[in-house]
Design a protein around this motif. Structure first.
Motif, PDB file in Angstrom:
ATOM      1  N   ILE A 252       8.487  12.253   0.842  1.00 54.42           N
ATOM      2  CA  ILE A 252       9.580  12.401   1.933  1.00 54.42           C
ATOM      3  C   ILE A 252       9.235  11.923   3.001  1.00 54.42           C
ATOM      4  N   LEU A 253       9.885  10.848   3.728  1.00 53.61           N
ATOM      5  CA  LEU A 253      10.427  10.951   4.710  1.00 53.61           C
ATOM      6  C   LEU A 253      10.708  11.552   6.609  1.00 53.61           C
ATOM      7  N   ASN A 254       9.577  11.643   6.952  1.00 50.30           N
ATOM      8  CA  ASN A 254      10.427  12.717   8.616  1.00 50.30           C
ATOM      9  C   ASN A 254      10.928  13.866   8.113  1.00 50.30           C
ATOM     10  N   GLU A 255      11.647  14.052   7.620  1.00 51.81           N
ATOM     11  CA  GLU A 255      12.217  15.511   7.010  1.00 51.81           C
ATOM     12  C   GLU A 255      12.033  15.946   5.662  1.00 51.81           C
ATOM     13  N   PHE A 256      12.300  16.566   4.967  1.00 48.89           N
ATOM     14  CA  PHE A 256      13.326  17.380   3.405  1.00 48.89           C
ATOM     15  C   PHE A 256      14.238  17.369   3.497  1.00 48.89           C
ATOM     16  N   PRO A 257      14.879  17.260   2.736  1.00 48.65           N
ATOM     17  CA  PRO A 257      14.713  16.796   1.917  1.00 48.65           C
ATOM     18  C   PRO A 257      15.202  14.795   1.969  1.00 48.65           C
ATOM     19  N   ILE A 258      14.884  13.996   2.907  1.00 50.86           N
ATOM     20  CA  ILE A 258      14.904  12.767   2.519  1.00 50.86           C
ATOM     21  C   ILE A 258      13.433  12.317   1.748  1.00 50.86           C
ATOM     22  N   PHE A 259      14.060  11.827   0.592  1.00 51.77           N
ATOM     23  CA  PHE A 259      12.964  11.274  -0.468  1.00 51.77           C
ATOM     24  C   PHE A 259      12.948  10.056   0.087  1.00 51.77           C
ATOM     25  N   ILE A 260      12.040   9.563  -0.659  1.00 47.34           N
ATOM     26  CA  ILE A 260      11.665   8.036  -0.393  1.00 47.34           C
ATOM     27  C   ILE A 260      12.095   7.429  -2.072  1.00 47.34           C
ATOM     28  N   PRO A 261      13.173   6.281  -1.602  1.00 46.09           N
ATOM     29  CA  PRO A 261      13.576   5.899  -2.725  1.00 46.09           C
ATOM     30  C   PRO A 261      12.878   5.159  -3.527  1.00 46.09           C
ATOM     31  N   LEU A 262      12.351   4.297  -4.723  1.00 46.79           N
ATOM     32  CA  LEU A 262      11.616   4.043  -5.170  1.00 46.79           C
ATOM     33  C   LEU A 262      11.799   2.973  -5.835  1.00 46.79           C
ATOM     34  N   ASP A 263      11.873   1.827  -5.747  1.00 47.06           N
ATOM     35  CA  ASP A 263      12.015   0.558  -6.191  1.00 47.06           C
ATOM     36  C   ASP A 263      11.334  -0.622  -6.552  1.00 47.06           C
ATOM     37  N   LYS A 264      11.564  -1.864  -5.919  1.00 39.53           N
ATOM     38  CA  LYS A 264      10.298  -3.229  -6.003  1.00 39.53           C
ATOM     39  C   LYS A 264       9.146  -2.861  -5.496  1.00 39.53           C
ATOM     40  N   ARG A 265       9.238  -2.569  -4.091  1.00 38.42           N
ATOM     41  CA  ARG A 265       8.251  -2.470  -3.273  1.00 38.42           C
ATOM     42  C   ARG A 265       7.789  -1.159  -3.418  1.00 38.42           C
ATOM     43  N   ARG A 266       8.393   0.289  -3.476  1.00 42.65           N
ATOM     44  CA  ARG A 266       7.847   1.145  -3.239  1.00 42.65           C
ATOM     45  C   ARG A 266       7.513   1.490  -4.663  1.00 42.65           C
ATOM     46  N   PHE A 267       6.536   2.555  -4.753  1.00 40.65           N
ATOM     47  CA  PHE A 267       6.463   2.667  -6.612  1.00 40.65           C
ATOM     48  C   PHE A 267       4.956   4.300  -6.186  1.00 40.65           C
ATOM     49  N   VAL A 268       5.763   4.910  -6.310  1.00 36.44           N
ATOM     50  CA  VAL A 268       5.084   6.589  -6.403  1.00 36.44           C
ATOM     51  C   VAL A 268       3.828   6.768  -7.557  1.00 36.44           C
ATOM     52  N   SER A 269       2.884   6.861  -7.790  1.00 37.48           N
ATOM     53  CA  SER A 269       1.840   6.842  -9.321  1.00 37.48           C
ATOM     54  C   SER A 269       2.031   8.320  -9.761  1.00 37.48           C
ATOM     55  N   GLN A 270       2.095   8.819 -10.498  1.00 41.17           N
ATOM     56  CA  GLN A 270       2.817  10.056 -11.386  1.00 41.17           C
ATOM     57  C   GLN A 270       1.733  10.595 -11.850  1.00 41.17           C
ATOM     58  N   ILE A 271      -0.066   9.928 -11.923  1.00 38.72           N
ATOM     59  CA  ILE A 271      -1.750  10.168 -12.232  1.00 38.72           C
ATOM     60  C   ILE A 271      -2.181  10.718 -11.324  1.00 38.72           C
ATOM     61  N   THR A 272      -1.799  10.137 -10.002  1.00 38.98           N
ATOM     62  CA  THR A 272      -2.211  10.001  -8.925  1.00 38.98           C
ATOM     63  C   THR A 272      -2.026  11.089  -7.511  1.00 38.98           C
ATOM     64  N   GLY A 273      -0.587  10.431  -7.517  1.00 36.95           N
ATOM     65  CA  GLY A 273       0.236  11.024  -6.391  1.00 36.95           C
ATOM     66  C   GLY A 273       0.623   9.961  -5.604  1.00 36.95           C
ATOM     67  N   ASN A 274      -0.325   9.230  -5.564  1.00 35.27           N
ATOM     68  CA  ASN A 274      -0.175   8.293  -4.040  1.00 35.27           C
ATOM     69  C   ASN A 274       0.908   7.127  -4.373  1.00 35.27           C
ATOM     70  N   LEU A 275       1.025   7.189  -2.587  1.00 40.65           N
ATOM     71  CA  LEU A 275       2.081   5.893  -2.287  1.00 40.65           C
ATOM     72  C   LEU A 275       1.838   4.650  -1.908  1.00 40.65           C
ATOM     73  N   TYR A 276       2.075   3.865  -2.896  1.00 40.01           N
ATOM     74  CA  TYR A 276       2.316   2.489  -2.387  1.00 40.01           C
ATOM     75  C   TYR A 276       3.305   1.815  -2.129  1.00 40.01           C
ATOM     76  N   ILE A 277       3.164   0.906  -1.331  1.00 40.11           N
ATOM     77  CA  ILE A 277       3.805   0.156  -0.480  1.00 40.11           C
ATOM     78  C   ILE A 277       3.443  -1.173  -0.447  1.00 40.11           C
TER      79      ILE A 277
END
Length: 1067
Positions: A222-247
């Motif tokens: 989330i960004l700044n407050e719940f429930p503003i979730f980070i949208p996943l697209d070509k630029r942003r990715f959340v690994s479901q293995i480690t949980g890390n956020l990649y930009i």
């Protein structure tokens, strides 16, 4: 679990508890003499000496029983209503259980239920040790067969559990199921450090999930407050293995506080991390970075039938594109690329999907690769397993269990829940003690499967009670088998008689080992009554049936060969004679496969032409309908067939094996193998191609020679692009049409070549002082013609002799800025050409470009201005004398409240020397600054001008207090508006008279507190009244007038409603 109980009764001999011969009913099943179910496990029996005598007496009685008192049926089933009993058969077994540590329900239930007669009793094992349900302080109890763990404790109750179900016939053990405690701790409370990243660079925000069980978590950010979730697209990715956020590329919009949410679906719990501040650092110009893979899938083992996901994600600017391939073959058809390329999903994985997979990250600055293996293994699965059965006393029997799986499963055997130390369950000369419950277990490190069965060993004299010899029909000149299947153990000897004549084997008559009687070349003389005699050491029995001989069936009109074109109809004739006492049916098959006339009614139809005619019509024949058609005329006792061929002529079939044999930079030579001509010679071939730029659109290729004859199996495709990946397919044509295309050839790339296309639209100019800016339209990727593509930019002053050349390595670049001490506004000749690893292409046309001019050196003077209202002002100045001015920037801000950083700006063309400033705050001191500018930048600022805006207009709207009709006018009156101390004084009032729905109308001004306005003849008129001051116009009061009526915009008083009524009456 295998081996379901059957529905027929099984008679069994036994003795009562006192050792005396007892009746077959109401005797404890633990004392059964002989028992065995079809496919089932067996049980052990201790035989008392008196029981042997009882057995002999019973066999003596059975040996004299008549044939009609013997049993019917084939292998008897002992699970029926009359059965004395059967061993346990699991209906429910324990399953893997995860108990949430925070669960409000303070108990765990492990299920176990078995069908058995007599009913089963249950025991439970934990880690292979029996659980003492009666121990002091025990948390365990039984509910039926279910194990209930009350107030479970992690240190005591984690383990592997299995259930034993027992009755007098034996014991079976369930599969093992573990009990684990599920938990998801809170994230660490330590404050997360800020992450500073330059704009254009990539960023990785670490999730660092807390301790948890089970391992499977899902992650969101989330960004700044719940429930503003980070949208996943070509630029942003959340690994479901480690949980890390990649930009992949950070920009200014990414600034904020980030929190990782970890969720455990098993225990329905989510936890949030502390916020991680991400601070993008501005950098101008923003640099570009090559693709850099940061998420790389590991070597992965998948089980057959599973779905798996491989992850790949890269940092870089521009944002990299992710591509997937299988290095040792094509990507499987059951794949899907999702999450803008970051996920490769493989669905329903099979062994052939194993291999090396590669993800490639590409941007204009570079590439990065990663490859890892996917290995496919398999859970154990039965190829052959045991099933409950009953077998004759003293017979031989082998239980067989074969399992597939990877790694190959190990087979173990249990008897009555105990490990049975045998590699193979082979019995020679079965005894009653071999009866019992058997289990075979197949296990590898992926899991375990069980097969359960009951074996019963029995002995009895022959009996035909459930399976007497039947009445049989046979066709004349045909063959007939009369079965003799008594229930008997050991196996009896057989003999047959016809009427009163004893039969023996001859050239026409055979008595099989299983007792069946076979007669060949049947004649009318074979009709009569046939009796089968069966005898063993326990007794004998017989049963009589009859044989009736009918006329044989004969084809009287056979189908004939036929030849049609695609789309035409064809007929296949078939008629037969048969015995009038029998029904006849006609069955058609194509190449050995029976035709379903109901399912295939679109193309097949039986013509109603009498019961002895089976003509078939093939409608709208297609190529697939060609072949050998067989008509079968069938009665209940015999059948006869006749066949014919149908030829369907049509367009050719698809050619096969298309492949590239030779290639150059602009051509390839293809080879293929002929497809079926479908009975019409192939006249020509058409070759089509597609490449990565055609978006899956197939285009007709140019060939040499231009026409590819039907007898060719090779052709050269020309006019291709160098260094381009192509697929080809071949289509055959004959006089009946064009066939289906071949499968595409494997992808292949033409050879590299020197570029031949130059950049277009070369131009430029402008920019910062002392710079030369050159621009062009980049070459499209299909014209790169090779790797390491870039541009060579050449330029020189118009009157100079030597060209200066620079190299730009980015194939997507569209400008070059030469930063050096170049005189301002100098004319240059510029040209650009492309290059790759093979060489340089031609230059573009030469263009004339001017270097950047110097920014203005003068500041505007004589700056003057005044406030027009609370929110507006006007400002003017003398134009600067320089001729290279594009315009002026007017900057204004509140001296104390805003500061220069919060300034507002207005841009004015160079031909103008004044402007209006809007959006100002009331009653405020403003500073105003003016600069001249051109393409090279801004000149020096003028001296600051100070302006004080007017006080704001009244916030109170006039209150309308009177509405009177005066002839053709309406008099509208209002109360005086009183300005507050911080508001401008009232100069008068403005009244806007307009049609409803219009924004303009007639504007009246007055210093009085009333006005006469025209009465409208139709429609609705809106009258707006507001106070007017030097600070602007105040709040509005509004009234609506409708063809003789008046309505105030706010709520109407009683007086107003009366006035409306009076006005309407007057009109």
């Amino acid at each position: 679990m295998t081996g379901a109980p059957s529905s027929h009764a099984f008679r069994v001999l036994r003795q009562d508890r006192r050792g005396k011969p007892g009746s077959p009913a109401n005797v404890p099943s633990a004392e059964l003499l002989a028992v065995t179910p079809p496919g089932g496990p067996h049980f052990n029996i201790m035989l008392h000496p008196i029981l042997h005598l009882t057995l002999l007496l019973h066999l003596l009685v059975l040996s004299h029983s008549p044939a009609d008192a013997s049993m019917h049926g084939e292998v008897p089933d002992f699970y029926g209503d009359e059965a004395t009993g059967y061993g346990p058969v699991f209906e429910e077994q324990p399953v893997e259980t995860i108990y949430p540590e925070e669960s409000p329900e303070a108990k765990i239930t492990m299920n176990c239920r078995a069908r058995a007669n007599p009913p089963a009793t249950y025991k439970w094992l934990m880690d292979d040790k029996e659980i003492d349900l009666n121990a002091e302080g025990s948390h365990y109890s039984l509910a039926g067969g279910n194990l209930v763990i009350s107030n479970p404790i992690k240190t005591q109750h984690v383990g592997k559990y299995s259930c034993l179900a027992s009755n007098t016939y034996g014991t079976i053990i369930s599969r093992e199921a573990s009990v684990q405690f599920g938990y998801l701790d809170l994230f660490s409370s330590e404050e997360r450090e800020s992450v500073y990243v330059k704009e254009g660079q990539g960023a990785v925000l670490l999730c660092a999930p807390p301790p948890h069980y089970p391992a499977e978590l899902s992650f969101r950010w989330i960004l700044n407050e719940f429930p503003i979730f980070i949208p996943l697209d070509k630029r942003r990715f959340v690994s479901q293995i480690t949980g890390n956020l990649y930009i992949s590329k950070v920009d200014s919009s990414d600034s904020g506080n980030y929190s990782c949410i970890a969720s455990s679906p098993s225990i329905s719990k989510s936890v949030f991390s502390n916020y991680i501040p991400l601070v993008p650092l501005a950098e101008r110009p923003i640099r570009k970075y090559p693709a850099d893979l940061k998420v790389k899938f590991p070597d992965t083992t998948a089980l057959v039938g599973q779905n798996i996901t491989l992850e790949c994600f890269a940092l870089g600017n521009p944002v990299p594109e992710i591509r997937w391939k299988k290095l040792d073959g094509q990507l499987p058809p059951n794949h899907e690329v999702r999450m803008a390329g970051a996920h490769l999903h493989l669905y329903n994985v099979q062994f052939e999907d194993g291999g090396t997979y590669q993800c490639e990250a590409v941007n204009s600055r570079g590439k990065d690769y990663h490859a890892a293996r996917v290995s496919v293994e398999a859970f154990p699965e039965w190829v052959e397993h045991i099933s409950s059965t009953e077998k004759d006393l003293s017979s031989d029997y082998t239980m067989s269990c074969i399992a597939s799986g990877k790694p190959k499963p190990r087979i173990r055997w249990l008897r009555d829940g105990e490990l049975f130390d045998r590699q193979e369950m082979r019995f020679s000369s079965l005894t009653f003690e071999d009866s019992g419950m058997y289990q075979c277990i197949a296990e590898n490190h992926h899991g375990v499967i069980y097969a359960n069965a009951e074996l019963r060993v029995f002995a009895c004299a022959p009996t035909f009670e459930h399976n007497p010899v039947k009445r049989v029909l046979a066709a004349k000149n045909g063959r007939v088998v009369i079965e003799c299947r008594p229930k008997a153990a050991p196996r009896p000897t057989f003999s047959w008689s016809k009427d009163t004549e004893l039969l023996s084997n001859s050239t026409r008559v055979f008595i099989w080992e299983d007792g069946s009687l076979e007669i060949l070349n049947v004649t009318r003389a074979d009709e009569g009554r046939y009796t089968c005699f069966a005898e063993n050491d326990r007794g004998k029995a017989n049963s009589t049936g009859s044989l009736l001989v009918t006329e044989s069936t004969k084809i009287t009109l056979a189908p004939s060969n036929s030849d049609v074109k695609v789309g035409e109809n064809a007929w296949m004739q078939c008629a037969a004679s048969h015995d009038p006492s029998l029904d006849i049916t006609f069955i058609w098959s194509l190449d050995g496969h029976v035709i379903d006339l109901h399912k295939d009614s679109q193309h097949y139809e039986r013509t109603p032409n009498g019961s002895s005619n089976g003509e078939l019509m093939i409608k709208n024949a297609q190529l697939k309908h060609a072949g050998r058609y067989t008509c079968t005329a069938q009665t209940p006792i015999d059948n006869v067939t006749a066949s014919a061929h149908l030829v369907v002529r049509g367009p050719p079939g698809a050619p096969g094996g298309v492949r590239v044999m030779n290639k150059t930079d602009k051509s390839v030579t293809l080879q293929w193998s002929r497809g079926a001509d479908n009975h019409s010679p192939i006249s020509k071939y058409t070759i089509e191609y597609r490449d990565s730029f055609s978006k899956d659109v197939w285009k007709t290729a140019t060939t040499s020679p231009a026409d590819v004859e039907g007898n060719e199996e090779m052709a050269t495709v020309v006019n291709l692009f160098p260094w381009t990946e192509y697929e080809f397919r071949v289509i055959a044509t004959n006089t009946l049409g064009t066939g289906e295309p071949s499968s595409p050839s494997p992808k292949d790339k033409t050879l590299e070549a020197v570029p031949v296309v130059a950049p277009s639209d070369v131009g430029g100019g402008g920019g910062t002082s002392r710079e030369l800016t050159i621009t062009w339209t980049p070459v499209q990727p299909q014209y790169y013609y090779g790797p390491n593509f870039g541009y060579i930019v050449a330029f020189k002053p118009v009157h100079g002799n030597e060209w200066l050349k620079v190299t730009v390595a980015d194939p997507q670049a569209k400008r070059y800025v030469h930063k050096s001490s170049i005189p301002p506004s100098t004319e240059f000749q510029v040209k650009v050409k492309a290059f790759n690893s093979q060489g340089e292409g031609p230059f573009s046309l030469t263009a004339l470009v001017y270097s950047a001019q110097d920014p203005p050196s003068e500041a505007p003077v004589s700056v003057d201005g005044r406030a027009l209202s609370a929110t507006e002002a006007i400002v003017s100045w003398l134009s600067v004398s320089q001729g290279n001015i594009d315009g002026y920037q007017v900057k204004y801000w509140r001296n104390h409240e805003d500061g220069e950083r919060g300034a507002q700006r207005v841009v004015v063309p160079g031909r103008e020397n004044h402007t209006r400033l809007e959006g100002m705050k009331a009653d405020s001191h403003y500073l105003i600054e003016i600069r001249a500018y051109n393409s090279a930048g801004y000149g020096p600022p003028s001296k600051h001008l100070q302006i004080h805006t007017k006080k704001p207009p009244p916030s109170q709207a006039p209150k309308i207090i009177g509405k009177k009709l005066k002839g053709k006018s309406i008099n509208i009156a209002w109360e005086n508006v009183e300005s507050l101390a911080n508001e401008s004084s009232i100069d008068g009032y403005k009244v806007l008279y307009r049609q409803q729905g219009h924004s303009t109308g007639t504007l009246y001004t007055t210093s009085r507190r009333y006005i006469d306005v025209p009465m409208p003849t139709e429609g609705v008129v809106v009258v707006e009244v507001r106070a007017h001051t030097e600070g602007g116009d105040g709040a509005v009061a509004q009234i609506h007038i409708t063809g003789g009526g008046v309505m105030v915009g706010q709520s109407l008083s009683v007086f107003s409603l009366l006035l409306v009524a009076v006005l309407c009456l007057n009109l």
